[in-house]
Every structure is written in C-alpha cells, then in structure tokens.
Design a protein around this motif. Structure first.
Motif, PDB file in Angstrom:
ATOM      1  N   ARG A   1      37.726  21.413 105.304  1.00 36.28           N
ATOM      2  CA  ARG A   1      36.510  21.387 106.102  1.00 36.28           C
ATOM      3  C   ARG A   1      36.043  19.941 106.215  1.00 36.28           C
ATOM      4  O   ARG A   1      35.822  19.269 105.219  1.00 36.28           O
ATOM      5  N   ASP A   2      35.903  19.479 107.432  1.00 36.17           N
ATOM      6  CA  ASP A   2      35.357  18.154 107.704  1.00 36.17           C
ATOM      7  C   ASP A   2      33.990  18.326 108.344  1.00 36.17           C
ATOM      8  O   ASP A   2      33.822  19.135 109.271  1.00 36.17           O
ATOM      9  N   GLN A   3      33.028  17.560 107.873  1.00 31.77           N
ATOM     10  CA  GLN A   3      31.662  17.695 108.368  1.00 31.77           C
ATOM     11  C   GLN A   3      31.062  16.321 108.601  1.00 31.77           C
ATOM     12  O   GLN A   3      31.240  15.402 107.798  1.00 31.77           O
ATOM     13  N   MET A   4      30.370  16.206 109.714  1.00 25.89           N
ATOM     14  CA  MET A   4      29.675  14.956 110.005  1.00 25.89           C
ATOM     15  C   MET A   4      28.398  15.270 110.769  1.00 25.89           C
ATOM     16  O   MET A   4      28.297  16.280 111.474  1.00 25.89           O
ATOM     17  N   GLY A   5      27.403  14.430 110.567  1.00 25.74           N
ATOM     18  CA  GLY A   5      26.132  14.663 111.235  1.00 25.74           C
ATOM     19  C   GLY A   5      25.281  13.417 111.253  1.00 25.74           C
ATOM     20  O   GLY A   5      25.564  12.426 110.571  1.00 25.74           O
ATOM     21  N   GLY A   6      24.256  13.483 112.042  1.00 20.95           N
ATOM     22  CA  GLY A   6      23.353  12.356 112.151  1.00 20.95           C
ATOM     23  C   GLY A   6      21.979  12.806 112.597  1.00 20.95           C
ATOM     24  O   GLY A   6      21.810  13.917 113.120  1.00 20.95           O
ATOM     25  N   ARG A   7      21.005  11.955 112.370  1.00 18.93           N
ATOM     26  CA  ARG A   7      19.644  12.247 112.803  1.00 18.93           C
ATOM     27  C   ARG A   7      18.969  10.956 113.231  1.00 18.93           C
ATOM     28  O   ARG A   7      19.339   9.860 112.783  1.00 18.93           O
ATOM     29  N   ILE A   8      17.998  11.090 114.099  1.00 24.63           N
ATOM     30  CA  ILE A   8      17.213   9.949 114.553  1.00 24.63           C
ATOM     31  C   ILE A   8      15.756  10.369 114.651  1.00 24.63           C
ATOM     32  O   ILE A   8      15.454  11.477 115.112  1.00 24.63           O
ATOM     33  N   THR A   9      14.869   9.523 114.165  1.00 26.62           N
ATOM     34  CA  THR A   9      13.438   9.801 114.203  1.00 26.62           C
ATOM     35  C   THR A   9      12.719   8.600 114.792  1.00 26.62           C
ATOM     36  O   THR A   9      12.956   7.459 114.383  1.00 26.62           O
ATOM     37  N   TRP A  10      11.838   8.865 115.741  1.00 26.43           N
ATOM     38  CA  TRP A  10      11.066   7.804 116.392  1.00 26.43           C
ATOM     39  C   TRP A  10       9.588   8.134 116.308  1.00 26.43           C
ATOM     40  O   TRP A  10       9.166   9.200 116.725  1.00 26.43           O
ATOM     41  N   GLN A  11       8.827   7.235 115.720  1.00 28.71           N
ATOM     42  CA  GLN A  11       7.387   7.423 115.568  1.00 28.71           C
ATOM     43  C   GLN A  11       6.674   6.244 116.223  1.00 28.71           C
ATOM     44  O   GLN A  11       6.406   5.225 115.583  1.00 28.71           O
TER      45      GLN A  11
END
Length: 238
Positions: free
Chosen positions: A121-131
């Motif tokens: 199982r290969d897993q990758m992810g990302g997130r971005i937050t702008w305030q």
C-alpha cells in the motif's frame, strides 16, 4: 470489533533546546496487542515515531510499524478486492513535513509505504491552509491510497475543502465538503457555534450526503440523506 482485548503501552521522550534553531526533538516507541476473548492474537504491532521541530515552526516526522495481522474471515477491500483469511505482515514507514501553522499560508505533506494483505500500500497526501485575516480560513486536502494486492489493484482518492468564518470571538461557522471515488458520495458538514453569554453555548450542525456519477459530474446529483443536530449548553460553576 467486539469482544476483544487491546493492550497498547507506549514510551517516549522530548528534548528541548534553548540556544539553537531547533526547538525540540522527540522519539518514542509503542506496542499494540489485540486479542479475542479466547486470547487468540488478532493483531500485533511494534512501532516507533520521531520528529524534529524548528523554532521557526517547520516540522518533520518519521515513523515505522512492524507487525502481523490475523484475518479470520475473508472480506472484500472497499467492496472490490477479495482478501482471503490468513495471517499477513503489517509493516509500514511514513514521513510527514509541515510548514508553520501560524502563518497566512500553511502546507503539509505526508508519504507512506507498507505491506498489507500479501501486497503493498502506497499512500500520499497533502493539505493547504490559507488564513488571509482573522475572519476567514480556507483549507483543502487530498489523500491518495494505492493498493497492489494478489487479487487486484485499487486506488482510493479522497478530496476535501473547508471554509471557517469567524464572525466574532464567540461566533463561528465551519463548512466542510468531501468526496471519495469509492462511495462516489459527496458530503457536506456545517457546524455553527455561538456563545451569547459566558458559560452558555448554542451549537447547530448540518450534514448532507449525495451520490454523484463521476462520469456526469454536474448532471447527476442525487440526494441520499440529511441530518440536523441542535445542542444547547450551560456551564454551572460553584
């Protein structure tokens, strides 16, 4: 799972630094043993974690898991790939990188690879937050999991976005939407919180699900359920 026993001890330590660009370093280990009422081992894992955080707010984490898992009854992974009964390796290594969360723009990234059900199982992810200011916060995340098993391959995509509106220090509205390609469902969650007076709270939540045909997005949108919850709270201090 029902009728199980779970033992999960852990031990870790954090080192802090004064005259350095490094704020702290941590390391730890944990052990997990899952058995049924007959003391049959269902899952056994030994894991470790480590992390380093800079005084600027940047952070990196690295961890690993080594273990075994017993599948007593065959099942279909995500309803698509047959996983036979048996004992499988459950090893995994993961990496996470994050920028300072107190800035207007914050980023996060995670990557992992492991053994699962005689495959990988290969897993990758990302997130971005702008305030941009104290009133609004925009966020978006994406997670992809790829399973390569003896009985087939599967890719799971999960995407979400959220908007937080802070009307004041005592009133806020949090909206989140999510979609995944397995259930092919679009979900909306809204949470409204208001403290009209100290120790008094009004909380309203709304949830809505809909099924979307991925081949006809924008043309096929079928509502599947809506839920509403209202909670009134009062704290009494003696």
């Amino acid at each position: 799972r029902r009728n199980i026993r779970n033992y999960n001890p852990s031990l870790g330590r954090t080192w802090r630094f004064k005259d350095s660009k490094i704020d702290g370093v941590n390391f730890g280990m944990w052990y997990s043993l899952l058995t049924n009422r007959a003391s049959t081992t269902l899952s056994q894992r030994l894991g470790w974690w480590s992390g380093i955080e800079m005084k600027s707010g940047y952070r990196a984490d690295l961890g690993g898991i080594f273990g075994k898992e017993l599948i007593e009854n065959p099942f279909n992974l995500a309803g698509r790939i047959l996983v036979p009964a048996g004992t499988y390796d459950a090893n995994n290594i993961s990496l996470g990188l994050n920028t300072p969360g107190n800035r207007k723009l914050a980023l996060g990234f995670n990557l992992s690879r492991g053994d699962v059900y005689d495959g990988t199982r290969d897993q990758m992810g990302g997130r971005i937050t702008w305030q941009p200011n104290q009133y609004f916060e925009f966020g978006s995340s994406y997670q992809y999991s790829k399973f390569d098993l003896p009985n087939g391959r599967l890719g799971i995509h999960i995407a979400s976005a959220n908007l937080v509106t802070n009307f004041s220090a005592t009133m806020s509205l949090d909206n989140q939407i999510q979609y995944d390609n397995i259930s092919e469902q679009f979900s909306l969650f809204s949470r409204f919180r208001w403290e009209p007076t100290p120790y008094r709270e009004i909380f309203v939540s709304l949830g809505h699900n809909a099924i979307i045909d991925p081949n006809r997005i924008g043309q096929n949108f079928r509502s599947s359920g809506t839920s509403v919850s209202i909670r009134l709270g009062q704290t009494f201090r003696l």
